[in-house]
Design a protein around this motif. Sequence first.
Motif, PDB file in Angstrom:
ATOM      1  N   HIS A   1       0.820  -1.210   0.000  1.00 51.19           N
ATOM      2  CA  HIS A   1       0.000   0.000   0.000  1.00 51.19           C
ATOM      3  C   HIS A   1       0.858   1.266   0.000  1.00 51.19           C
ATOM      4  N   LEU A   2       2.032   1.203   0.623  1.00 53.27           N
ATOM      5  CA  LEU A   2       2.956   2.344   0.543  1.00 53.27           C
ATOM      6  C   LEU A   2       3.407   2.562  -0.894  1.00 53.27           C
ATOM      7  N   ILE A   3       3.813   1.474  -1.552  1.00 51.53           N
ATOM      8  CA  ILE A   3       4.293   1.577  -2.935  1.00 51.53           C
ATOM      9  C   ILE A   3       3.166   2.015  -3.863  1.00 51.53           C
ATOM     10  N   GLU A   4       1.976   1.466  -3.627  1.00 40.88           N
ATOM     11  CA  GLU A   4       0.812   1.828  -4.441  1.00 40.88           C
ATOM     12  C   GLU A   4       0.522   3.325  -4.363  1.00 40.88           C
ATOM     13  N   ASN A   5       0.831   3.916  -3.216  1.00 43.21           N
ATOM     14  CA  ASN A   5       0.558   5.349  -3.032  1.00 43.21           C
ATOM     15  C   ASN A   5       1.782   6.218  -3.262  1.00 43.21           C
ATOM     16  N   GLY A   6       2.802   5.655  -3.922  1.00 44.16           N
ATOM     17  CA  GLY A   6       3.922   6.461  -4.391  1.00 44.16           C
ATOM     18  C   GLY A   6       5.159   6.489  -3.523  1.00 44.16           C
ATOM     19  N   ALA A   7       5.246   5.630  -2.525  1.00 42.41           N
ATOM     20  CA  ALA A   7       6.429   5.634  -1.650  1.00 42.41           C
ATOM     21  C   ALA A   7       7.666   5.176  -2.416  1.00 42.41           C
ATOM     22  N   ASP A   8       8.801   5.730  -2.044  1.00 41.01           N
ATOM     23  CA  ASP A   8      10.082   5.377  -2.649  1.00 41.01           C
ATOM     24  C   ASP A   8      10.479   3.960  -2.237  1.00 41.01           C
ATOM     25  N   LEU A   9      10.947   3.159  -3.206  1.00 40.57           N
ATOM     26  CA  LEU A   9      11.308   1.766  -2.926  1.00 40.57           C
ATOM     27  C   LEU A   9      12.378   1.643  -1.847  1.00 40.57           C
ATOM     28  N   GLN A  10      13.377   2.519  -1.905  1.00 38.36           N
ATOM     29  CA  GLN A  10      14.467   2.428  -0.926  1.00 38.36           C
ATOM     30  C   GLN A  10      13.964   2.727   0.485  1.00 38.36           C
ATOM     31  N   SER A  11      13.036   3.661   0.601  1.00 37.44           N
ATOM     32  CA  SER A  11      12.468   3.982   1.914  1.00 37.44           C
ATOM     33  C   SER A  11      11.683   2.792   2.458  1.00 37.44           C
ATOM     34  N   VAL A  12      10.913   2.136   1.598  1.00 41.15           N
ATOM     35  CA  VAL A  12      10.162   0.954   2.020  1.00 41.15           C
ATOM     36  C   VAL A  12      11.112  -0.161   2.410  1.00 41.15           C
ATOM     37  N   GLN A  13      12.193  -0.315   1.642  1.00 39.93           N
ATOM     38  CA  GLN A  13      13.206  -1.326   1.969  1.00 39.93           C
ATOM     39  C   GLN A  13      13.755  -1.118   3.379  1.00 39.93           C
ATOM     40  N   GLU A  14      14.070   0.129   3.715  1.00 40.74           N
ATOM     41  CA  GLU A  14      14.619   0.432   5.041  1.00 40.74           C
ATOM     42  C   GLU A  14      13.601   0.148   6.138  1.00 40.74           C
ATOM     43  N   MET A  15      12.336   0.514   5.904  1.00 44.49           N
ATOM     44  CA  MET A  15      11.320   0.281   6.920  1.00 44.49           C
ATOM     45  C   MET A  15      11.019  -1.205   7.106  1.00 44.49           C
ATOM     46  N   MET A  16      11.108  -1.978   6.022  1.00 36.05           N
ATOM     47  CA  MET A  16      10.867  -3.421   6.102  1.00 36.05           C
ATOM     48  C   MET A  16      12.059  -4.167   6.688  1.00 36.05           C
ATOM     49  N   GLY A  17      13.238  -3.546   6.632  1.00 36.47           N
ATOM     50  CA  GLY A  17      14.433  -4.228   7.117  1.00 36.47           C
ATOM     51  C   GLY A  17      15.009  -5.199   6.110  1.00 36.47           C
ATOM     52  N   HIS A  18      14.693  -5.021   4.819  1.00 35.99           N
ATOM     53  CA  HIS A  18      15.220  -5.900   3.778  1.00 35.99           C
ATOM     54  C   HIS A  18      16.689  -5.564   3.508  1.00 35.99           C
ATOM     55  N   THR A  19      17.544  -6.577   3.434  1.00 33.83           N
ATOM     56  CA  THR A  19      18.949  -6.338   3.089  1.00 33.83           C
ATOM     57  C   THR A  19      19.117  -6.174   1.578  1.00 33.83           C
ATOM     58  N   ASP A  20      18.225  -6.772   0.819  1.00 32.09           N
ATOM     59  CA  ASP A  20      18.288  -6.733  -0.644  1.00 32.09           C
ATOM     60  C   ASP A  20      17.027  -6.056  -1.172  1.00 32.09           C
ATOM     61  N   ILE A  21      17.208  -5.050  -1.996  1.00 30.24           N
ATOM     62  CA  ILE A  21      16.038  -4.314  -2.510  1.00 30.24           C
ATOM     63  C   ILE A  21      15.171  -5.187  -3.413  1.00 30.24           C
ATOM     64  N   ALA A  22      15.732  -6.299  -3.909  1.00 28.08           N
ATOM     65  CA  ALA A  22      14.944  -7.210  -4.746  1.00 28.08           C
ATOM     66  C   ALA A  22      13.736  -7.738  -3.973  1.00 28.08           C
ATOM     67  N   ALA A  23      13.912  -7.926  -2.662  1.00 29.72           N
ATOM     68  CA  ALA A  23      12.796  -8.405  -1.833  1.00 29.72           C
ATOM     69  C   ALA A  23      11.673  -7.370  -1.786  1.00 29.72           C
ATOM     70  N   THR A  24      12.037  -6.093  -1.828  1.00 24.74           N
ATOM     71  CA  THR A  24      11.043  -5.015  -1.799  1.00 24.74           C
ATOM     72  C   THR A  24      10.384  -4.852  -3.161  1.00 24.74           C
ATOM     73  N   GLN A  25      11.153  -5.104  -4.215  1.00 26.85           N
ATOM     74  CA  GLN A  25      10.630  -4.923  -5.569  1.00 26.85           C
ATOM     75  C   GLN A  25       9.495  -5.886  -5.891  1.00 26.85           C
ATOM     76  N   ILE A  26       9.392  -6.973  -5.118  1.00 27.13           N
ATOM     77  CA  ILE A  26       8.283  -7.916  -5.311  1.00 27.13           C
ATOM     78  C   ILE A  26       6.947  -7.205  -5.158  1.00 27.13           C
TER      79      ILE A  26
END
Length: 296
Positions: free
Chosen positions: A251-276
């Motif tokens: 829902h963050l990404i759907e509403n325009g959130a930056d992928l890197q910011s979401v990655q940091e909040m999720m605690g993902h070490t690899d941005i590929a996990a966020t890109q899903i």
Amino acid sequence: MEEQIEQFITYLQQVRDLSDNTVLSYRRDLRQFRQYLEKEQEITDFQNVTTGHLEAYFHVLEERKKAKPSTVSRHMTSVRSLYHYMTKMYLVREDITQQLQAPIQRHKLPEVLTAEEAKALVEQPSGDKPVQTRDRAILELMYATGIKVSELAELKVSDLNLRLGFLHCGESGRERVVPFGNSARAALLQYLDKGREALLTDVCSQVLFVNYKGCAMSRQSVWKLVRKYGKQAGIQKEVNPHSLRHAFAAHLIENGADLQSVQEMMGHTDIAATQIYAAAYHNNVREEYSKVHPRG
């Protein structure tokens, strides 16, 4: 070989300060690796292991045990970490894992709750009884921050900053600060004001979420309550703590959130996990386009 594995496990616990669950996973993977070497290859010394033995082991995991690529990759990480440690400590002559190729992982797009479903879920506990205020605070916080259930169970009151609206969470060495909004803040204030003290048996406890006995909630308890409220909300999809974590990111990404910011909040070490989650969103957009466009 058991001795070297236990030395490595001690290193993970005392030097790298990894969580108990992570250490347990390493120990389980490496014991399985040792058992394979001893029983199927008749090897009792890591010095005698070759790259061929390693490749044969991971082939067994894939073909005979039908392990998923993600599981094989995890085992490979465990073995690599062990060899890196043994090489550094001069327990083996060389690191023979450097040429290993991890299997290609085809990430399955998660089934994400819609915003309406997520809202219906978190609003199910609507009363002012102590357990209801606790459950509402748990659901609101999980959806507001994408926190893992293991992290939520370990939260302390001091991990919250209600004035500024953020929490501190994560395993040692991987801590992160995640903001939350007014809905979660209101639910937390109500729980802390009316629910937590009524549930507590030990007034000195710093645990944020406690059960009816006044003890820290288990991960299993959180799973059960999320599933319960999912059914209560009439949601047809499978609902569990991962559902709220997925919904948070999607829902963050759907509403325009930056992928890197979401990655940091999720605690993902690899941005590929966020890109899903971005892929899931674009896939949904394409499906909607195909349904309604005259030439879709």
